[in-house]
Design an enzyme around this catalytic site. Structure first.
Site, PDB file in Angstrom:
ATOM      1  N   LYS A 162       0.839  -1.196   0.000  1.00 37.86           N
ATOM      2  CA  LYS A 162       0.000   0.000   0.000  1.00 37.86           C
ATOM      3  C   LYS A 162       0.877   1.250   0.000  1.00 37.86           C
ATOM      4  O   LYS A 162       1.864   1.354   0.734  1.00 37.86           O
ATOM      5  CB  LYS A 162      -0.918   0.005   1.221  1.00 37.86           C
ATOM      6  CG  LYS A 162      -1.991  -1.076   1.186  1.00 37.86           C
ATOM      7  CD  LYS A 162      -3.020  -0.820   0.093  1.00 37.86           C
ATOM      8  CE  LYS A 162      -4.187  -1.782   0.186  1.00 37.86           C
ATOM      9  NZ  LYS A 162      -5.219  -1.509  -0.840  1.00 37.86           N
ATOM     10  N   LYS A 266     -13.550  -6.789  -7.913  1.00 34.67           N
ATOM     11  CA  LYS A 266     -13.842  -7.191  -6.544  1.00 34.67           C
ATOM     12  C   LYS A 266     -15.309  -7.573  -6.485  1.00 34.67           C
ATOM     13  O   LYS A 266     -16.174  -6.817  -6.955  1.00 34.67           O
ATOM     14  CB  LYS A 266     -13.579  -6.062  -5.555  1.00 34.67           C
ATOM     15  CG  LYS A 266     -12.125  -5.729  -5.262  1.00 34.67           C
ATOM     16  CD  LYS A 266     -12.054  -4.742  -4.111  1.00 34.67           C
ATOM     17  CE  LYS A 266     -10.615  -4.470  -3.694  1.00 34.67           C
ATOM     18  NZ  LYS A 266      -9.971  -3.489  -4.590  1.00 34.67           N
TER      19      LYS A 266
END
Length: 351
Positions: A162, A266
């Site tokens: 991240k 997703k």
């Protein structure tokens, strides 16, 4: 054909083993939604949604309320009519993606359990082990190094990093992780934190240290399709569209604008049936596919893994949500392999 006689909805609180920071904020627990569908044959199907306002646009309270309202559409319907049920639910509650994902999954799970088939079979394949990466959140370089060493020691060959808050710190974090896990394949996810220029600068600085990245995920704002295409033109690292793509129509726009090399689907954004449609669009346009997740328990993660096994179309798998929990809804492993089975998605939560 059995009908749905009851739909129950409840909050599902899942503390994380450690805080999880991305460019959009910090989470200490997953405030999820659990939906249970029961048919007249006494079969129960389970679905889960993981709302995150900066991504899905929903609070948990709104997702619970939506799923409860959706019960009026689902109850009394034959589970074999799952496609029409899902279309009606999603058209009635547009944008409420976590709630509708939970309802859709519960219906599909009940349908498959009644017929004693695995969920993956709805998508063309039998259940098979699915390997995931491990995500390292926004942390200092030393913590990132320790997490990378631990992940590599647990068998993870793929790491997702991240980024998106501070460019210098982002580069330092990636370098620390590469040092700690020299053989791991690395992906970077900026969660909309950069401009196209910053994306290019980051890519140049990382390449200058001899670090190869598999991809950079959603570097710019989800709404900035032109910026995404600009970032793609500036660098050699493949660009993945994530928050930009919720629907098949979004995927078509990405293809038309040549805005990405990879589409990250997703189920928590789109639901299982629409993910299959998006996968078909990506395949037709010769784009690679990635599957991601929210902070879901084994219910949501195994549902996604069944879609991966069924479609057999994904080059990148990021399904580590349940590995970040302090405690899952069932006993689950710690390594990179999800061993899935049926019927349905195969997970009956211990409530």
């Amino acid at each position: 054909m059995s009908t749905v006689v009851d739909v129950t909805v409840e909050p599902l609180d899942l503390p994380l083993s450690e805080p999880f920071e991305i460019s959009l904020g910090v989470q200490h627990e997953a405030s999820n939604v659990l939906v249970t569908v029961e048919t007249e044959e006494g079969v129960k199907g389970y679905g889960e949604g993981s709302p995150l306002p900066p991504v899905t646009g929903e609070t948990r309270e709104a997702a619970v309320a939506t799923a409860r309202a959706a019960a009026d559409i689902v109850e009394g319907r034959a589970v074999g009519e799952y496609r029409d049920i899902v279309n009606r639910v999603r058209n009635t509650f547009p944008g409420m993606v976590s709630a509708t994902f939970a309802v859709e999954t519960a219906v599909l799970d009940a349908f498959c359990r009644e017929r004693e088939v695995a969920l993956s079979e709805l998508f063309g394949g039998t259940p098979s082990p699915v390997e995931t990466d491990m995500t390292i959140p926004i942390v200092d370089p030393e913590t990132a190094r320790k997490r990378a060493e631990e992940a590599a020691g647990n068998g993870y060959d793929h790491l997702k990093i991240k980024t998106g808050n501070d460019l210098d710190a982002d580069v330092e974090r990636v370098a620390a992780i590469r040092e700690a896990a020299p053989d791991a394949a690395l992906k970077v996810d900026a969660n909309q934190g950069w401009s196209p220029k910053e994306t290019a600068l980051f890519a140049d600085r990382v390449a200058g240290q001899g670090i190869r990245l598999e991809l950079i995920e959603q570097p710019v704002l989800a709404s900035d399709l032109a910026g995404l295409a600009d970032a793609r033109r500036r660098i050699d690292v493949p660009i993945a569209a994530d928050e930009t793509v919720f629907t098949p129509q979004d995927a078509v726009r990405v293809v038309r604008e040549e805005a990405a090399d990879i589409i990250n689907v997703k189920l928590g954004k789109s639901g299982p049936l629409a993910v299959a449609e998006i996968a078909a669009i990506a395949n037709g346009a010769d784009l690679d596919l990635m599957v991601g997740c929210m902070l879901e328990s084994s219910i949501g993660i195994h549902t996604s893994a069944h879609v991966v096994a069924g479609l057999g179309a994904f080059s990148y798998v990021d399904l580590d949500g349940n590995r970040l929990l302090a405690e899952d809804v069932v006993e689950s492993g710690e390594g990179p392999i999800h061993d899935i089975g049926g019927p349905g998605h195969g997970v009956t939560p211990d409530r």
